[in-house]
Design a protein around this motif. Structure first.
Motif, short mmCIF file in Angstrom:
data_model
loop_
_atom_site.label_atom_id
_atom_site.label_comp_id
_atom_site.label_asym_id
_atom_site.label_seq_id
_atom_site.Cartn_x
_atom_site.Cartn_y
_atom_site.Cartn_z
N GLY A 58 8.92 5.84 19.18
CA GLY A 58 8.55 6.04 17.59
C GLY A 58 9.10 5.27 16.69
O GLY A 58 9.42 5.40 15.39
N GLN A 59 8.74 3.92 17.04
CA GLN A 59 10.00 2.36 17.11
C GLN A 59 8.87 0.96 17.15
O GLN A 59 8.43 0.90 18.29
CB GLN A 59 11.06 2.17 17.08
N PHE A 60 9.08 0.88 16.33
CA PHE A 60 8.52 -0.81 16.39
C PHE A 60 9.38 -1.82 15.39
O PHE A 60 9.80 -1.14 14.56
CB PHE A 60 6.52 -0.49 16.25
N ARG A 61 8.85 -3.05 16.16
CA ARG A 61 9.65 -4.09 15.04
C ARG A 61 8.92 -5.49 14.55
O ARG A 61 7.92 -5.35 15.11
CB ARG A 61 10.40 -4.95 16.19
N ASN A 62 8.69 -5.29 13.21
CA ASN A 62 8.24 -6.38 12.43
C ASN A 62 8.83 -7.53 11.71
O ASN A 62 9.72 -7.53 11.07
CB ASN A 62 7.69 -6.31 11.49
N PRO A 108 4.69 1.77 7.25
CA PRO A 108 5.37 1.26 5.98
C PRO A 108 4.21 0.14 5.48
O PRO A 108 5.84 -0.61 4.37
CB PRO A 108 6.70 0.75 7.11
N TYR A 109 3.63 -0.14 5.55
CA TYR A 109 2.72 -1.12 5.40
C TYR A 109 1.03 -0.69 4.33
O TYR A 109 1.05 -0.14 4.73
CB TYR A 109 3.00 -2.12 6.04
N SER A 110 0.90 -1.25 3.10
CA SER A 110 -0.05 -0.78 2.49
C SER A 110 -1.22 -1.41 3.14
O SER A 110 -1.17 -2.81 3.93
CB SER A 110 -0.31 -1.23 1.11
N GLY A 111 -2.41 -0.68 3.11
CA GLY A 111 -3.65 -1.34 4.24
C GLY A 111 -4.92 -0.76 4.27
O GLY A 111 -4.60 0.38 2.91
N ARG A 112 -6.11 -1.64 4.03
CA ARG A 112 -6.89 -0.46 3.87
C ARG A 112 -7.95 -0.08 5.47
O ARG A 112 -7.99 -0.87 6.21
CB ARG A 112 -7.96 -0.74 3.22
N VAL A 113 -8.20 1.16 5.67
CA VAL A 113 -8.90 0.73 6.89
C VAL A 113 -10.32 0.80 6.81
O VAL A 113 -10.93 1.59 5.76
CB VAL A 113 -8.47 2.37 8.00
N THR A 114 -11.66 0.69 7.40
CA THR A 114 -12.96 0.77 7.29
C THR A 114 -13.35 1.56 8.26
O THR A 114 -13.56 0.97 8.79
CB THR A 114 -13.48 -0.99 6.35
N GLN A 115 -14.17 2.44 8.45
CA GLN A 115 -15.51 1.97 9.42
C GLN A 115 -17.01 2.74 8.88
O GLN A 115 -17.09 2.67 7.80
CB GLN A 115 -14.95 4.26 9.85
N PHE A 137 1.94 -7.68 9.29
CA PHE A 137 2.27 -6.29 9.91
C PHE A 137 1.58 -6.21 11.23
O PHE A 137 0.66 -6.29 11.38
CB PHE A 137 2.18 -5.00 8.99
N PRO A 138 2.28 -5.30 12.26
CA PRO A 138 0.90 -5.27 13.97
C PRO A 138 0.70 -4.07 13.81
O PRO A 138 0.80 -3.18 12.96
CB PRO A 138 2.55 -5.24 14.71
N ALA A 139 -0.68 -4.36 13.99
CA ALA A 139 -1.42 -3.03 14.52
C ALA A 139 -2.17 -2.55 15.70
O ALA A 139 -2.21 -4.15 16.16
CB ALA A 139 -2.36 -2.80 13.55
N GLN A 140 -2.77 -2.22 15.96
CA GLN A 140 -3.86 -1.60 16.61
C GLN A 140 -5.04 -1.01 15.82
O GLN A 140 -4.64 0.66 15.16
CB GLN A 140 -3.55 -0.86 17.81
N PRO A 243 1.77 -7.26 20.35
CA PRO A 243 1.40 -7.25 18.50
C PRO A 243 0.66 -7.72 18.11
O PRO A 243 0.34 -9.18 18.64
CB PRO A 243 3.01 -7.41 17.78
N ARG A 244 -0.55 -7.26 17.56
CA ARG A 244 -1.41 -8.04 16.45
C ARG A 244 -1.41 -8.25 14.90
O ARG A 244 -1.01 -7.26 14.71
CB ARG A 244 -2.31 -7.67 17.37
N LEU A 245 -0.77 -9.18 14.83
CA LEU A 245 -0.39 -8.98 12.92
C LEU A 245 -1.81 -8.95 12.58
O LEU A 245 -3.02 -9.78 12.41
CB LEU A 245 0.38 -10.48 12.53
N VAL A 246 -2.65 -7.83 11.42
CA VAL A 246 -2.82 -8.59 10.54
C VAL A 246 -2.18 -8.78 8.87
O VAL A 246 -1.20 -8.59 8.82
CB VAL A 246 -2.99 -6.77 10.39
N THR A 247 -2.90 -9.63 9.16
CA THR A 247 -2.24 -10.75 7.78
C THR A 247 -3.87 -10.42 6.82
O THR A 247 -4.79 -10.47 6.68
CB THR A 247 -1.92 -12.13 8.09
#
Length: 263
Positions: A58-62, A108-115, A137-140, A243-247
């Protein structure tokens, strides 16, 4: 057709139901009156975001900061935070619909997912995006469909040609070693550098291909009721290993296509 919590798309003899209230998951896909997906609030086909599969402990680093996620599959965090949340309906028609979800705690980060869903007589295309207007932040992104093992006849068979299999350790996480694909049963991640391409065949009934540009797919067939073919933008524990960064100028995007024909 749209109700407050459910959207139904139809094209030919295909009918798709999206459960907006339940993680914007596909609750049902009926082809010629036959249900293809395992039924139940935890099944259908759900979204994995902002990570896929297990994240170690349950841990990841940014950068220099370590974040802690809820350990909902001890000792790991699994399948993201959006699969059982209510999404917002943006637009619907007879064959298309779009939805959004704004990330919140425990992520821990703000963002929007769209489908976005597009249904035709013989195919379903689903596109997903994750964007941020603030911190990177990194995401998948990925999907976790539960296909019925049987449609009333012979059990489904799976056909695919992977370039490699991620070796799985005793903790169910990839060890970092790539090996030649092994025979099933599987709860394993496979590499497909030319894009996901897996065919499910219910003999004498239906053939359905799962395809898309993503390079990883998890195959899970250890339950008697269903099999899972999960396209995703990175391997399990990818927040830590790839990690794949969302910017703010580069969102993360994914696409999955199901195409079928009767046999």
């Amino acid at each position: 057709m749209t109700t407050q919590d459910t959207t139904t798309l139809t094209a030919g003899d295909a009918e798709l139901t999206v459960q907006t209230w339940n993680g914007c998951r596909i609750g049902s896909l009926r082809i010629g009156g036959t249900e293809v997906l395992r039924q139940g609030d935890h099944y259908g086909s759900f979204v994995m975001a902002p990570w896929c599969g297990r994240t170690e402990n349950g841990q990841f680093r940014n950068g220099g900061k370590v974040h802690h996620l809820p350990v909902n599959n001890p000792p790991h965090a699994i399948h993201g935070t959006v699969r059982d949340q209510a999404w917002r309906t943006v637009r619907t028609s007879a064959t298309e619909a779009s939805f959004t979800y704004d990330l919140t705690e425990p992520w821990p980060y703000s963002g929007r997912v769209t489908q976005l869903f597009e249904l035709s007589e013989n195919a379903l295309t689903v596109r997903m995006g994750l964007e941020t207007y603030a911190d990177s932040f990194p995401a998948q992104l990925g999907w976790h469909p539960w296909f019925n093992r049987s449609l009333g006849g012979e059990d489904v068979t799976l056909s695919f040609d992977a370039a490699w299999q991620e070796e799985r350790g005793e903790d169910h996480l990839p060890t970092g070693k790539r090996i030649a694909p092994l025979p099933g049963p599987w709860d394993d991640c496979f590499g497909m550098p030319d894009g996901v391409d897996v065919t499910l065949t219910w003999p004498g009934q239906l053939e359905l291909k799962v395809a898309g540009p993503e390079q990883w797919v998890v195959i899970y067939d250890e339950q008697p009721e269903a099999v899972c073919v999960e396209p995703q933008t990175g391997p399990p524990n990818g927040l830590n290993t790839q990690p794949r960064l969302v910017t703010p100028i580069e969102p993360l995007e994914a696409e999955m296509r199901w195409e079928w024909r009767t046999l």
